[in-house]
Write an enzyme that holds these catalytic residues in place. Structure first.
Site, PDB file in Angstrom:
ATOM      1  N   HIS A  95       0.847  -1.192   0.000  1.00  0.00           N
ATOM      2  CA  HIS A  95       0.000   0.000   0.000  1.00  0.00           C
ATOM      3  C   HIS A  95       0.880   1.238   0.000  1.00  0.00           C
ATOM      4  O   HIS A  95       2.102   1.152   0.152  1.00  0.00           O
ATOM      5  CB  HIS A  95      -0.957   0.011   1.205  1.00  0.00           C
ATOM      6  CG  HIS A  95      -0.307   0.307   2.520  1.00  0.00           C
ATOM      7  ND1 HIS A  95      -0.935   0.993   3.525  1.00  0.00           N
ATOM      8  CD2 HIS A  95       0.917   0.017   3.021  1.00  0.00           C
ATOM      9  CE1 HIS A  95      -0.134   1.109   4.576  1.00  0.00           C
ATOM     10  NE2 HIS A  95       0.992   0.513   4.294  1.00  0.00           N
ATOM     11  N   HIS A 100      -1.633 -10.611  -1.272  1.00  0.00           N
ATOM     12  CA  HIS A 100      -0.790 -10.420  -2.455  1.00  0.00           C
ATOM     13  C   HIS A 100      -1.385  -9.418  -3.450  1.00  0.00           C
ATOM     14  O   HIS A 100      -1.353  -9.626  -4.653  1.00  0.00           O
ATOM     15  CB  HIS A 100      -0.492 -11.770  -3.142  1.00  0.00           C
ATOM     16  CG  HIS A 100       0.562 -12.522  -2.415  1.00  0.00           C
ATOM     17  ND1 HIS A 100       0.294 -13.230  -1.268  1.00  0.00           N
ATOM     18  CD2 HIS A 100       1.885 -12.654  -2.651  1.00  0.00           C
ATOM     19  CE1 HIS A 100       1.404 -13.787  -0.830  1.00  0.00           C
ATOM     20  NE2 HIS A 100       2.392 -13.447  -1.643  1.00  0.00           N
ATOM     21  N   GLU A 149       0.261  -4.324  11.563  1.00  0.00           N
ATOM     22  CA  GLU A 149       0.977  -3.972  10.338  1.00  0.00           C
ATOM     23  C   GLU A 149       2.458  -4.322  10.426  1.00  0.00           C
ATOM     24  O   GLU A 149       3.065  -4.730   9.444  1.00  0.00           O
ATOM     25  CB  GLU A 149       0.807  -2.470  10.072  1.00  0.00           C
ATOM     26  CG  GLU A 149       1.476  -2.011   8.796  1.00  0.00           C
ATOM     27  CD  GLU A 149       1.321  -0.533   8.574  1.00  0.00           C
ATOM     28  OE1 GLU A 149       0.327  -0.132   7.945  1.00  0.00           O
ATOM     29  OE2 GLU A 149       2.194   0.228   9.036  1.00  0.00           O
ATOM     30  N   CYS A 186       5.898   6.551   3.977  1.00  0.00           N
ATOM     31  CA  CYS A 186       4.686   5.767   3.689  1.00  0.00           C
ATOM     32  C   CYS A 186       3.967   6.245   2.424  1.00  0.00           C
ATOM     33  O   CYS A 186       3.061   5.568   1.943  1.00  0.00           O
ATOM     34  CB  CYS A 186       3.724   5.802   4.872  1.00  0.00           C
ATOM     35  SG  CYS A 186       4.363   4.936   6.314  1.00  0.00           S
TER      36      CYS A 186
END
Length: 144
Positions: A27, A78, A128, A37
């Site tokens: 992401h 995935h 995470e 990020c």
């Protein structure tokens, strides 16, 4: 699966089901204030879904564990979460761990609402990284 102690939601239901699973996904948080990020990167997420209820279905389940896996693992594993239909249709929603946990709740509860025994998703625990996780619990009344 790693052994974990999860925060436990308080409830008065007779049955509580917990499903652990992990998935690998990438992401990004496409905003200049997101630091590193903002670039596409991946994680191995660990999730726990907590479901509770009073009534079992005709098989003696609150919900089949395989159903939870199909709804969540199969959707996110995935993949690039930014490409998921939820995020690609909402330019103001980024796949932060908080938002993904809420989305997982919405997916599960939407399914549970279609079942005859109507169990409730009490929380989503989503890790995470080894040191960072989110717990999402809907407000009382079961609405996100």
């Amino acid at each position: 699966m790693i052994q974990q102690i999860y925060p436990t939601p308080t409830h008065d239901f007779s049955y509580e089901l917990n499903k652990d699973f992990h998935f690998a996904a990438a992401h990004s948080i496409p905003h200049e204030t997101a630091g590193k990020c903002q670039y596409v990167h991946g994680h191995t997420y660990y999730a726990n879904v907590t479901i509770a209820g009073e009534d079992l279905n005709e098989l003696g389940f609150l919900v089949n564990f395989q159903t939870i896996k199909k709804l969540l693992h199969d959707r996110f594993d995935h993949g690039v979460m930014n490409d998921d239909e939820f995020f690609s249709e909402k330019s103001n929603e980024f796949p932060s761990t908080e938002v993904v946990a809420r989305l997982m709740y919405e997916i599960i509860q939407e399914y549970l609402d279609t079942t005859e025994n109507k169990p409730t998703c009490l929380q989503i625990f989503l890790r995470e990284t080894p040191t960072s996780y989110v717990v999402y619990r809907p407000k009382r009344g079961g609405k996100a």
